[in-house]
Design an enzyme around this catalytic site. Structure first.
Site, PDB file in Angstrom:
ATOM      1  N   SER A 114       0.846  -1.190   0.000  1.00 53.46           N
ATOM      2  CA  SER A 114       0.000   0.000   0.000  1.00 53.46           C
ATOM      3  C   SER A 114       0.881   1.239   0.000  1.00 53.46           C
ATOM      4  O   SER A 114       1.966   1.242   0.605  1.00 53.46           O
ATOM      5  CB  SER A 114      -0.902   0.012   1.244  1.00 53.46           C
ATOM      6  OG  SER A 114      -1.544   1.267   1.391  1.00 53.46           O
ATOM      7  N   TYR A 128      -2.401  -1.471  10.041  1.00 52.81           N
ATOM      8  CA  TYR A 128      -2.449  -1.760   8.613  1.00 52.81           C
ATOM      9  C   TYR A 128      -1.154  -1.317   7.933  1.00 52.81           C
ATOM     10  O   TYR A 128      -0.543  -2.070   7.160  1.00 52.81           O
ATOM     11  CB  TYR A 128      -3.651  -1.059   7.998  1.00 52.81           C
ATOM     12  CG  TYR A 128      -3.765  -1.171   6.499  1.00 52.81           C
ATOM     13  CD1 TYR A 128      -4.307  -2.307   5.914  1.00 52.81           C
ATOM     14  CD2 TYR A 128      -3.357  -0.129   5.668  1.00 52.81           C
ATOM     15  CE1 TYR A 128      -4.437  -2.411   4.532  1.00 52.81           C
ATOM     16  CE2 TYR A 128      -3.480  -0.212   4.294  1.00 52.81           C
ATOM     17  CZ  TYR A 128      -4.013  -1.357   3.729  1.00 52.81           C
ATOM     18  OH  TYR A 128      -4.134  -1.440   2.362  1.00 52.81           O
TER      19      TYR A 128
END
Length: 251
Positions: free
Chosen positions: A143, A156
């Site tokens: 990400s 995350y």
């Protein structure tokens, strides 16, 4: 170069979001795809999409990746029935959102268990077949939040940084076995993950202000990148992280 006939792909979280489009790309290219997911609605949609032409090469298994021992057993059963795994795409992830100081250590660990530890189990299951055949592809979905940091998503971000590091470590260790390992970092795509944002319209403006290209990405943009990394076209590319983000992050 992008012919995937005879290849078996393990794709976690491959039923929805950015996954359905990529799964269909691989099926169109002749691959057999094993999707592990737990969203029944998305799994049904994928099954329906593949029904006309590819049903015989698609296996969908409902499973909670937090159960690592169960995952090992599931993968052993899959390989005993369908043969070894040539390509692993570690895509499944959870992304609880709140201030960092409100997360317990146990909550951090729960995110790592699904986002990172399950990826490790999948790769360990596939490696014997890859090494025997002297060919394999590992793709970790990371990400762009790793590069800029992201408020309210610390576990995350932590997990996605770990996947980038693992891709590099696997690339170094298993390159002599004909195995490549890379990461793909999607930018902001209009998927269910954005539904956690309280102001969708404001968020879209924020995204476009930061991107170099002024339109939202589509699932096909990720599918094309994954197709490249899974194919012989990327045989001399390993240990890399590709940002598919419309030019948001450059490094």
């Amino acid at each position: 170069m992008f012919d995937m006939k005879g290849r078996t792909i393990l794709y976690t979280g491959g039923a929805g979001g950015l996954g359905l489009e990529t799964t269909m790309h691989f099926l169109d290219a002749g691959a057999r795809v094993i999707v592990i997911d737990r969203d029944k609605a998305k799994m049904a949609a994928l099954s329906e999409a593949a029904e006309a032409h590819h049903a015989e090469r698609l296996l969908i298994r409902e499973f909670d990746l937090a159960d690592l021992d169960g995952l090992r057993n599931e993968l052993a059963e899959i390989q005993a029935t369908f043969g070894g795994i040539d390509v692993v795409i570690n895509n499944a992830a959870i992304y609880p959102s709140k201030p960092f100081h409100e997360f317990t250590v146990e909550e951090h660990q729960a995110v790592q268990r699904v986002n990172v530890d399950a990826a490790i189990v999948c790769v360990q299951a596939a490696l014997p077949h890859m090494r025997k055949n002297q060919w394999g592809r590992i793709i970790n979905i990371a990400s762009i939040t790793v590069y800029g940091g992201w408020a309210l998503l610390a576990p995350y971000v932590q997990s996605k940084g770990a996947l980038i590091g693992l891709a590099r470590a696997w690339a170094r260790e298993y390159g002599p076995d004909g195995i490549t390992a890379n990461a793909v970092s999607p930018g902001a795509f209009p998927t269910d993950a954005e539904k956690i944002h309280p102001d969708p319209e404001g968020y879209t403006k924020f995204v476009l202000d930061h991107q170099s290209v002024k339109y939202r990405g589509e699932p096909a943009d990720i599918a094309n990148a994954l197709m490249f990394f899974a194919s012989d076209g990327s045989r001399f590319v390993t240990g890399q992280t590709l940002n598919v983000d419309g030019g948001w992050v450059m490094h």
